[in-house]
Scaffold this active site. Sequence first.
Site, PDB file in Angstrom:
ATOM      1  N   CYS A 103       1.136  -0.927  -0.117  1.00  8.99           N
ATOM      2  CA  CYS A 103      -0.597   0.240   0.053  1.00  8.99           C
ATOM      3  C   CYS A 103       0.789   1.247  -0.472  1.00  8.99           C
ATOM      4  O   CYS A 103       0.693   2.439   0.219  1.00  8.99           O
ATOM      5  CB  CYS A 103      -0.990   0.501   1.211  1.00  8.99           C
ATOM      6  SG  CYS A 103      -0.001  -0.206   2.992  1.00  8.99           S
ATOM      7  N   ASN A 104       2.079   1.329   0.380  1.00 10.16           N
ATOM      8  CA  ASN A 104       2.408   2.428   0.173  1.00 10.16           C
ATOM      9  C   ASN A 104       3.815   2.129  -0.867  1.00 10.16           C
ATOM     10  O   ASN A 104       4.947   3.282  -0.894  1.00 10.16           O
ATOM     11  CB  ASN A 104       3.342   2.740   2.078  1.00 10.16           C
ATOM     12  CG  ASN A 104       2.662   2.674   2.966  1.00 10.16           C
ATOM     13  OD1 ASN A 104       1.788   3.579   2.704  1.00 10.16           O
ATOM     14  ND2 ASN A 104       2.737   2.687   3.789  1.00 10.16           N
TER      15      ASN A 104
ATOM     16  N   GLN B 192       4.846  -5.354   9.185  1.00  6.18           N
ATOM     17  CA  GLN B 192       3.675  -5.905   7.725  1.00  6.18           C
ATOM     18  C   GLN B 192       5.208  -6.188   7.227  1.00  6.18           C
ATOM     19  O   GLN B 192       4.969  -6.958   6.204  1.00  6.18           O
ATOM     20  CB  GLN B 192       2.819  -5.263   7.773  1.00  6.18           C
ATOM     21  CG  GLN B 192       2.339  -6.234   6.895  1.00  6.18           C
ATOM     22  CD  GLN B 192       0.348  -5.678   7.006  1.00  6.18           C
ATOM     23  OE1 GLN B 192       0.302  -4.273   7.186  1.00  6.18           O
ATOM     24  NE2 GLN B 192      -0.481  -6.064   6.072  1.00  6.18           N
TER      25      GLN B 192
ATOM     26  N   SER C 244     -10.591 -10.097   4.606  1.00 10.16           N
ATOM     27  CA  SER C 244     -10.021 -11.051   5.976  1.00 10.16           C
ATOM     28  C   SER C 244      -8.502 -11.549   5.221  1.00 10.16           C
ATOM     29  O   SER C 244      -7.999 -12.256   5.818  1.00 10.16           O
ATOM     30  CB  SER C 244     -11.074 -12.213   6.064  1.00 10.16           C
ATOM     31  OG  SER C 244     -11.205 -12.948   4.452  1.00 10.16           O
TER      32      SER C 244
ATOM     33  N   LYS D  29      -4.527 -10.120   4.940  1.00 10.44           N
ATOM     34  CA  LYS D  29      -2.983  -9.806   6.425  1.00 10.44           C
ATOM     35  C   LYS D  29      -3.521  -8.608   7.198  1.00 10.44           C
ATOM     36  O   LYS D  29      -3.634  -8.478   8.443  1.00 10.44           O
ATOM     37  CB  LYS D  29      -1.797  -9.843   5.932  1.00 10.44           C
ATOM     38  CG  LYS D  29      -1.351 -11.515   5.313  1.00 10.44           C
ATOM     39  CD  LYS D  29      -0.158 -11.024   5.040  1.00 10.44           C
ATOM     40  CE  LYS D  29       0.638 -12.502   4.777  1.00 10.44           C
ATOM     41  NZ  LYS D  29       1.612 -12.403   4.176  1.00 10.44           N
ATOM     42  N   MET D  30      -4.138  -7.999   6.572  1.00 11.95           N
ATOM     43  CA  MET D  30      -4.549  -6.148   7.361  1.00 11.95           C
ATOM     44  C   MET D  30      -5.973  -6.724   7.664  1.00 11.95           C
ATOM     45  O   MET D  30      -5.191  -5.738   8.776  1.00 11.95           O
ATOM     46  CB  MET D  30      -4.480  -5.245   5.934  1.00 11.95           C
ATOM     47  CG  MET D  30      -2.909  -4.947   5.569  1.00 11.95           C
ATOM     48  SD  MET D  30      -2.939  -3.307   4.868  1.00 11.95           S
ATOM     49  CE  MET D  30      -3.553  -2.253   5.832  1.00 11.95           C
ATOM     50  N   GLY D  31      -6.589  -6.982   7.255  1.00  8.48           N
ATOM     51  CA  GLY D  31      -7.592  -7.622   7.847  1.00  8.48           C
ATOM     52  C   GLY D  31      -7.802  -7.956   9.676  1.00  8.48           C
ATOM     53  O   GLY D  31      -8.363  -7.964  10.362  1.00  8.48           O
TER      54      GLY D  31
END
Length: 430
Positions: free
Chosen positions: A50-51, A113, A188, A190-192
């Site tokens: 995401c980054n 992460q 659902s 990894k982040m969730g």
Amino acid sequence: MKLVVVGINHRDTPIEIREKGSFLHRTLIEGIRTLLKEDAIAEVIILSTCNRSEIYVATRNPSEASDILSQFYMTEKSEELEPFLFVKKGRDALVHLYEVVTGLDSMILGEDQILGQAKDALEKSHDINGCGKYLTKMFREAITFTKKVKTDYKISETPLSLSSTAVKHIKRQHPEDYGNKKILIIGSGKMGVLALRYMKAEGFQNPYMTNRTFHNMDECEAIHENVQVVRYENRYDIIPEMDVIITATASPHVILKAENMPQINKPLTVIDLALPRDVEEAVGNIDGIELLTIDHFKDIMDEKMAYRQEIAKIIEVEIQSEIDGLLSWVTHAKVDNMVKNLNEKSRQLANETITNLCGHLELSEKEAEYLAKIVRSKFREMVMPPIKQLKSLDNEEAIIGIEKTVTYLFPEKPAKLVLGDQKNDDTAVI
């Protein structure tokens, strides 16, 4: 081989540009295969989160490879990426890799992460033969180093990631009654799952969860005994009951559209942790809804951040020392490969010579064995002086020059050894 990395990251690239350069699983695999067709590129690993979106390659021509990668981003992704692309080569690329994997280059310093994401990137490339000895070594060394410094310095002792930061943000928003707030997690992955774990740890009592597929909902129910699973197609129906929505899916399309949003009767915070974004930007314009994206968390500091910044300075020094050792390994690996190749060529030519001589001469078994022993010995003697000279080298530029010479003199497919007809030709061509 040299390491080259080209990409974009959170430091100077807006989220609306970052999402144009992101890779989903399918496009990531396609990208690796496309780049491997280029003569200047030997190995490829794509790290897309995401980054950041970064492509690491092993190459013998760093300038050509970096041009190919930059053009790839603009052709396959978007021309809008051009002013935001960074290029790093050689040692600078290695330093960048280590800073990324350790979390020193993350939006949230020392976050956890990225280590798992780097492992995943390596595995995905490895599974399709996208990376070989060089990139595998670079990534594994960076991963091993990161595990060591995290153990030594406890830089991630307090869990810190986008998921945990989002949960802490909710807690700060509702300091008195956060535990009773109804929170819907969409996704659902990894982040969730991380967000759900942090909610359990922080005392949130009313989590809801939905996902397009129910592939790991049993795991989610085991993490938080109060989690309520909602069918994905019913996600809009329960929004009026929610106080917070956290989205973290891998969908290539938005999953919450403004036109489908129901009437909101109480304040609603929507936190979009996905890239590409899950939530249509217009949702943030609806009265009563606060829409936050990952870029809103850039300036959030936790209570351990000052400590992390001090430790980061120490780790940066250790990275330089670690890379010195790694580059030394690379340098000597070149020598080892040349020595191995020379020995192999020597054995190959000796065996071909023995085969040809034995085919032209009538020798007894004992004479053939003696001939083979003498030929192998002489070929071995021929390569021993250059091998000793190679092992004495410690200057990388000199080694590269010798490597080119050896490659030229001993190509991958040498000309087949031919012996002249000795009845008509006094010379034997080898």
